[in-house]
Design an enzyme around this catalytic site. Structure first.
Site, PDB file in Angstrom:
ATOM      1  N   CYS A 130      37.912  42.700  50.407  1.00 55.67           N
ATOM      2  CA  CYS A 130      38.071  42.961  48.945  1.00 55.67           C
ATOM      3  C   CYS A 130      38.143  44.556  48.574  1.00 55.67           C
ATOM      4  CB  CYS A 130      36.921  42.319  48.220  1.00 55.67           C
ATOM      5  SG  CYS A 130      37.588  42.158  46.271  1.00 55.67           S
ATOM      6  N   CYS A 132      36.348  45.882  45.852  1.00 53.52           N
ATOM      7  CA  CYS A 132      35.804  46.054  44.654  1.00 53.52           C
ATOM      8  C   CYS A 132      34.425  47.255  45.320  1.00 53.52           C
ATOM      9  CB  CYS A 132      34.910  45.023  43.872  1.00 53.52           C
ATOM     10  SG  CYS A 132      34.260  43.868  44.842  1.00 53.52           S
ATOM     11  N   CYS A 140      38.742  45.107  41.549  1.00 52.33           N
ATOM     12  CA  CYS A 140      39.194  44.427  42.989  1.00 52.33           C
ATOM     13  C   CYS A 140      40.457  44.868  43.333  1.00 52.33           C
ATOM     14  CB  CYS A 140      39.031  42.867  43.002  1.00 52.33           C
ATOM     15  SG  CYS A 140      37.356  42.324  42.778  1.00 52.33           S
ATOM     16  N   LYS A 206      36.428  30.612  43.327  1.00 54.38           N
ATOM     17  CA  LYS A 206      35.545  31.639  42.971  1.00 54.38           C
ATOM     18  C   LYS A 206      35.546  32.011  41.362  1.00 54.38           C
ATOM     19  CE  LYS A 206      34.102  36.495  43.889  1.00 54.38           C
ATOM     20  NZ  LYS A 206      34.765  37.866  44.780  1.00 54.38           N
ATOM     21  N   ARG A 228      35.170  40.982  35.272  1.00 46.07           N
ATOM     22  CA  ARG A 228      36.111  40.322  36.070  1.00 46.07           C
ATOM     23  C   ARG A 228      36.729  38.769  35.685  1.00 46.07           C
ATOM     24  NH1 ARG A 228      32.148  42.227  40.758  1.00 46.07           N
ATOM     25  NH2 ARG A 228      33.101  44.392  41.071  1.00 46.07           N
ATOM     26  N   GLU A 244      43.960  26.139  42.159  1.00 46.98           N
ATOM     27  CA  GLU A 244      43.800  27.467  43.057  1.00 46.98           C
ATOM     28  C   GLU A 244      43.870  27.204  44.782  1.00 46.98           C
ATOM     29  OE1 GLU A 244      43.859  30.622  42.589  1.00 46.98           O
ATOM     30  OE2 GLU A 244      43.174  30.956  40.557  1.00 46.98           O
ATOM     31  N   LYS A 259      32.523  29.291  45.638  1.00 49.90           N
ATOM     32  CA  LYS A 259      31.698  30.426  45.167  1.00 49.90           C
ATOM     33  C   LYS A 259      31.464  30.407  43.600  1.00 49.90           C
ATOM     34  CE  LYS A 259      30.714  35.346  45.638  1.00 49.90           C
ATOM     35  NZ  LYS A 259      31.100  36.514  46.114  1.00 49.90           N
ATOM     36  N   TYR A 324      21.813  34.050  52.078  1.00 45.01           N
ATOM     37  CA  TYR A 324      20.718  35.027  52.592  1.00 45.01           C
ATOM     38  C   TYR A 324      19.903  34.659  53.253  1.00 45.01           C
ATOM     39  CZ  TYR A 324      24.054  37.398  49.544  1.00 45.01           C
ATOM     40  OH  TYR A 324      25.376  38.079  48.926  1.00 45.01           O
TER      41      TYR A 324
END
Length: 338
Positions: A130, A132, A140, A206, A228, A244, A259, A324
């Site tokens: 990406c 961004c 982006c 996303k 965005r 998509e 996401k 994470y």
């Protein structure tokens, strides 16, 4: 079970005692339907210029921005825990309107990929593809005078970025810009650069989610103006998500990504029913931060909540989970859980 007319006596039905299979931990483990394994986990790494530096991210407890040498140290730790992959996000030394730092051969992600590759670790190396993090306006792709991203210029830059990442050692490139035609442009760019074997993990579904806040601090990628929503999906649209994903597969994607994860479990489950390719889900920064914050206040059990969240994502259909909490989850899974 039969309830008698006077409602004072009940005749149990011994044929429907589901509790029989829940009595002990070994029995519950034997009949468990969904199993989470460390190799299904992908750990995000934020990399920045420097040496021997770890900069804690306040909104993501336990996560730091890492210099390339420290990223190698962290990658070694993750590999030792049997985590399956890392995905790299870059914070360049300088930004510009077009995001040049994304594709230069000595870029921060390229340098870190090379170092981890040299370490010979048993990890899949994924590069977030990406712009961004590299543009001075935080969008982006390059923008026009009105502040709108110029789609076709953006996908050309993304293709250049993906080829640069592959040359640096990426096993997988993961376009996340949500630009129309980005997968086709990247597939062509990779093939032309001699990387026809490099797979594409498409951030296909996303959404313009409210759960990304801590990431924007971590990656220093908040838009300087606007937002965005003009190119990321409306979180309310499931049918659009299917469209998509279908388009990205038609353009040459090898894997799909949903996401955020838990707010999109219905989309993930629908995708699993429709598509036969590997499908990942990204448990994004806001999902992780909520668990961490509540656990610190003593409101929830941190270990059990993280394990339950990741298991639910796999149960819904994810082949792998970007999270994470990857290192902690892998350690807990090694210890065993009930």
């Amino acid at each position: 079970m039969t309830v008698h007319a006077d409602r004072r006596t009940v005749t149990p039905d011994p044929g429907h005692r589901l509790r029989r299979l829940r009595r002990t931990a070994p029995l519950r483990a034997l009949v468990r339907e969904t199993r989470l394994h460390p190799r299904q986990l992908v750990a995000p790494l934020f990399v920045q210029p420097g040496r021997a530096t770890r900069a804690p991210i306040s909104s993501l407890p336990g996560v730091s921005r890492l210099s390339p040498d420290e990223a190698v140290v962290e990658a070694r730790r993750l590999a030792a825990l049997d985590v399956g992959a890392v995905i790299l996000f870059g914070l360049p030394a300088a930004k510009d309107p077009i995001g040049t730092g994304a594709w230069v051969e000595d870029g921060i992600v390229q340098e870190t990929l090379g170092r981890i590759r040299e370490a010979g670790l048993d990890l899949v190396l994924i590069a977030d593809t990406c712009l961004c993090e590299y543009t001075d306006h935080g969008h982006c792709g390059p923008v026009d005078a009105g502040g709108s991203v110029i789609n076709d210029e953006a996908i050309a830059r993304l293709a250049e970025t993906a080829a640069s990442q592959a040359r640096a050692g990426a096993d997988v490139v993961a376009p996340s810009a949500m630009m129309d035609g980005q997968v086709a442009a990247i597939r062509t760019g990779l093939d032309d650069a001699g990387f026809s074997e490099t797979p594409i993990l498409a951030y296909a579904a996303k959404t313009a989610s409210a759960f990304y806040g801590p990431f924007r601090e971590a990656a220093d990628s908040a838009p300087a103006f606007g937002d965005r929503r003009g190119y990321q999906m409306d979180p309310a649209n499931r049918r659009e998500a299917m469209r998509e994903m279908t388009i990205d597969l038609d353009e040459g994607a090898d894997m799909l990504l949903v996401k955020p994860a838990m707010p999109s479990l219905d989309i993930l489950a629908a995708a699993r029913q429709r598509f036969e390719v590997p499908i990942g889900a990204y448990q994004v920064s806001g999902e992780y931060a909520q668990i961490e914050a509540a656990a610190r206040l003593g409101w929830i059990d941190r270990r059990r909540t993280h394990l339950e969240a990741a298991t639910s994502i796999v149960r819904a259909g994810a082949t792998f989970v970007i999270t994470y909490a990857a290192a902690d989850l892998a350690a807990w899974l090694r210890e065993g859980n009930d």
